[in-house]
Design an enzyme around this catalytic site. Structure first.
Site, PDB file in Angstrom:
ATOM      1  N   LYS A  20       0.832  -1.202   0.000  1.00  0.00           N
ATOM      2  CA  LYS A  20       0.000   0.000   0.000  1.00  0.00           C
ATOM      3  C   LYS A  20       0.875   1.263   0.000  1.00  0.00           C
ATOM      4  CE  LYS A  20      -3.866  -2.272   2.443  1.00  0.00           C
ATOM      5  NZ  LYS A  20      -4.705  -2.246   3.678  1.00  0.00           N
ATOM      6  N   TYR A  60     -12.537  -2.822  -2.652  1.00  0.00           N
ATOM      7  CA  TYR A  60     -13.055  -2.847  -1.276  1.00  0.00           C
ATOM      8  C   TYR A  60     -14.589  -2.816  -1.245  1.00  0.00           C
ATOM      9  CZ  TYR A  60      -8.413  -2.346   0.863  1.00  0.00           C
ATOM     10  OH  TYR A  60      -7.127  -2.571   1.308  1.00  0.00           O
ATOM     11  N   PHE A  68     -15.474   3.606   7.991  1.00  0.00           N
ATOM     12  CA  PHE A  68     -14.127   3.996   7.580  1.00  0.00           C
ATOM     13  C   PHE A  68     -13.912   3.889   6.063  1.00  0.00           C
ATOM     14  CE2 PHE A  68     -13.978  -0.491   8.954  1.00  0.00           C
ATOM     15  CZ  PHE A  68     -13.457  -1.106   7.812  1.00  0.00           C
ATOM     16  N   ARG A 100      -1.125 -14.621   4.447  1.00  0.00           N
ATOM     17  CA  ARG A 100      -1.851 -13.933   5.538  1.00  0.00           C
ATOM     18  C   ARG A 100      -1.097 -14.074   6.860  1.00  0.00           C
ATOM     19  NH1 ARG A 100      -6.412 -10.469   4.737  1.00  0.00           N
ATOM     20  NH2 ARG A 100      -7.140 -11.060   6.796  1.00  0.00           N
ATOM     21  N   THR A 106      -5.434  -7.746  10.650  1.00  0.00           N
ATOM     22  CA  THR A 106      -5.867  -6.475  10.033  1.00  0.00           C
ATOM     23  C   THR A 106      -5.484  -5.275  10.890  1.00  0.00           C
ATOM     24  OG1 THR A 106      -7.735  -7.681   9.091  1.00  0.00           O
ATOM     25  CG2 THR A 106      -7.881  -5.272   9.106  1.00  0.00           C
ATOM     26  N   ARG A 117       2.520  -6.409   9.347  1.00  0.00           N
ATOM     27  CA  ARG A 117       1.656  -5.353   9.895  1.00  0.00           C
ATOM     28  C   ARG A 117       2.028  -5.017  11.331  1.00  0.00           C
ATOM     29  NH1 ARG A 117      -4.133  -7.478   7.409  1.00  0.00           N
ATOM     30  NH2 ARG A 117      -4.057  -6.315   5.453  1.00  0.00           N
ATOM     31  N   ASN A 131      -1.971  -0.360   7.435  1.00  0.00           N
ATOM     32  CA  ASN A 131      -1.332  -1.648   7.743  1.00  0.00           C
ATOM     33  C   ASN A 131      -0.429  -2.166   6.621  1.00  0.00           C
ATOM     34  OD1 ASN A 131      -3.368  -2.320   6.028  1.00  0.00           O
ATOM     35  ND2 ASN A 131      -4.562  -3.477   7.515  1.00  0.00           N
ATOM     36  N   GLU A 145      -9.981 -10.738  -6.857  1.00  0.00           N
ATOM     37  CA  GLU A 145      -9.005  -9.646  -6.794  1.00  0.00           C
ATOM     38  C   GLU A 145      -7.932  -9.766  -7.888  1.00  0.00           C
ATOM     39  OE1 GLU A 145      -9.437  -9.119  -1.934  1.00  0.00           O
ATOM     40  OE2 GLU A 145      -7.558  -9.845  -2.778  1.00  0.00           O
TER      41      GLU A 145
HETATM   42  P1  IDP Z   1      -7.737  -7.292   5.613  1.00  0.00           P
HETATM   43  O1  IDP Z   1      -6.984  -6.229   4.842  1.00  0.00           O
HETATM   44  O2  IDP Z   1      -6.938  -7.826   6.757  1.00  0.00           O
HETATM   45  O3  IDP Z   1      -8.280  -8.384   4.726  1.00  0.00           O
HETATM   46  P2  IDP Z   1     -10.402  -6.126   5.679  1.00  0.00           P
HETATM   47  O4  IDP Z   1     -11.435  -6.360   6.730  1.00  0.00           O
HETATM   48  O5  IDP Z   1     -10.616  -6.731   4.335  1.00  0.00           O
HETATM   49  O6  IDP Z   1      -8.996  -6.580   6.286  1.00  0.00           O
HETATM   50  O7  IDP Z   1     -10.240  -4.556   5.546  1.00  0.00           O
HETATM   51  C1  IDP Z   1      -9.580  -3.960   4.463  1.00  0.00           C
HETATM   52  C2  IDP Z   1      -8.740  -2.800   4.961  1.00  0.00           C
HETATM   53  O8  IDP Z   1      -9.587  -1.824   5.573  1.00  0.00           O
HETATM   54  C3  IDP Z   1      -7.746  -3.159   6.068  1.00  0.00           C
HETATM   55  O9  IDP Z   1      -6.548  -3.720   5.572  1.00  0.00           O
HETATM   56  C4  IDP Z   1      -7.544  -1.824   6.734  1.00  0.00           C
HETATM   57  O10 IDP Z   1      -6.644  -1.015   5.982  1.00  0.00           O
HETATM   58  C5  IDP Z   1      -8.942  -1.230   6.665  1.00  0.00           C
HETATM   59  N1  IDP Z   1      -9.740  -1.519   7.867  1.00  0.00           N
HETATM   60  C6  IDP Z   1     -10.333  -2.689   8.193  1.00  0.00           C
HETATM   61  N2  IDP Z   1     -10.996  -2.633   9.350  1.00  0.00           N
HETATM   62  C7  IDP Z   1     -10.818  -1.356   9.792  1.00  0.00           C
HETATM   63  C8  IDP Z   1     -11.274  -0.651  10.971  1.00  0.00           C
HETATM   64  O11 IDP Z   1     -11.979  -1.197  11.835  1.00  0.00           O
HETATM   65  N3  IDP Z   1     -10.894   0.637  11.064  1.00  0.00           N
HETATM   66  C9  IDP Z   1     -10.124   1.265  10.129  1.00  0.00           C
HETATM   67  N4  IDP Z   1      -9.681   0.649   9.019  1.00  0.00           N
HETATM   68  C10 IDP Z   1     -10.013  -0.644   8.857  1.00  0.00           C
HETATM   69 MG    MG Z   2      -9.707  -8.226   3.243  1.00  0.00          MG
END
Ligand code: IDP
Ligand code: MG
Length: 175
Positions: A20, A60, A68, A100, A106, A117, A131, A145
């Site tokens: 990212k 997304y 968010f 992962r 996350t 992360r 992250n 994806e």
């Molecule tokens: P992942 O990237 O671990 O698969 P996802 O739930 O798919 O997690 O969320 C995508 C991205 O959205 C995360 O990598 C993070 O950058 C952001 N994100 C996810 N949950 C939150 C949150 O609760 N607060 C703020 N940002 C979040």
């Molecule tokens: Mg995800």
């Protein structure tokens, strides 16, 4: 069911990784690729991408209802750091889970401290989880994806069916 000493016949998977904009601006590309090499997978595609709003929102789409979401779209488009990401496809047995694991949870505060992360992520005062990397969550998402970010011709090895179509269009060449 447990199989005694039998080698798993699980087919190879592919998974999408995005470094990212925060990962790029912080100069973490090398560290991230080194950490990912521990998973013992091979890279079958990579490219630098300027992420459009359309691509970000499609990627997304499952988070559209989250509070968010707007910040997340700005983040992945590079509004807070630099307007590019590095997209990679990793290939190998159990690739999705292996990546992962190296990437970590996350929420960077909950991620294993030794994961990518955990080491490099942060939560901003606005509450964005910066992250550093994206990694596909499951086989269905990985397929969606990879097909969103890459054309078959951009991968040296594909695992999803392809078809050949004749098209006529203008293309840019070196002068
Ligand atoms: P992942 O990237 O671990 O698969 P996802 O739930 O798919 O997690 O969320 C995508 C991205 O959205 C995360 O990598 C993070 O950058 C952001 N994100 C996810 N949950 C939150 C949150 O609760 N607060 C703020 N940002 C979040
Ligand atoms: Mg995800």
């Amino acid at each position: 069911m447990k199989s005694k000493g039998k080698k798993s016949n699980m087919a190879a998977e592919q998974t999408l990784v995005l470094i990212k904009p925060d990962g790029l601006i912080k100069g973490l590309t090398g560290n991230i690729l080194t950490a990912l090499s521990d998973a013992g997978l091979i890279i079958v595609g990579s490219k630098v991408v300027q992420v459009t709003r359309e691509l970000a929102e499609e990627h997304y789409q499952h988070l559209r209802e989250e509070k968010f979401f707007d910040e997340l779209i700005n983040y992945i488009m590079g509004e807070y750091h630099v307007k590019r990401i590095l997209a990679l496809v990793y290939h190998g047995e159990n690739a999705i889970k292996k990546v992962r694991k190296v990437v970590g949870a996350t929420n960077p505060e909950e991620a294993e401290p030794t994961s990518i992360r955990g080491k490099y992520g942060r939560i901003t005062t606005k509450g964005v989880f910066e992250n550093v990397v994206h990694a596909s969550e499951n086989p269905k998402e990985a397929e969606r994806e990879i097909k969103l970010w890459f054309r078959p011709s951009e991968l040296v090895h594909t695992i999803y069916p392809t078809e050949t179509k004749k098209i006529t269009k203008s293309e840019v060449f070196w002068k």
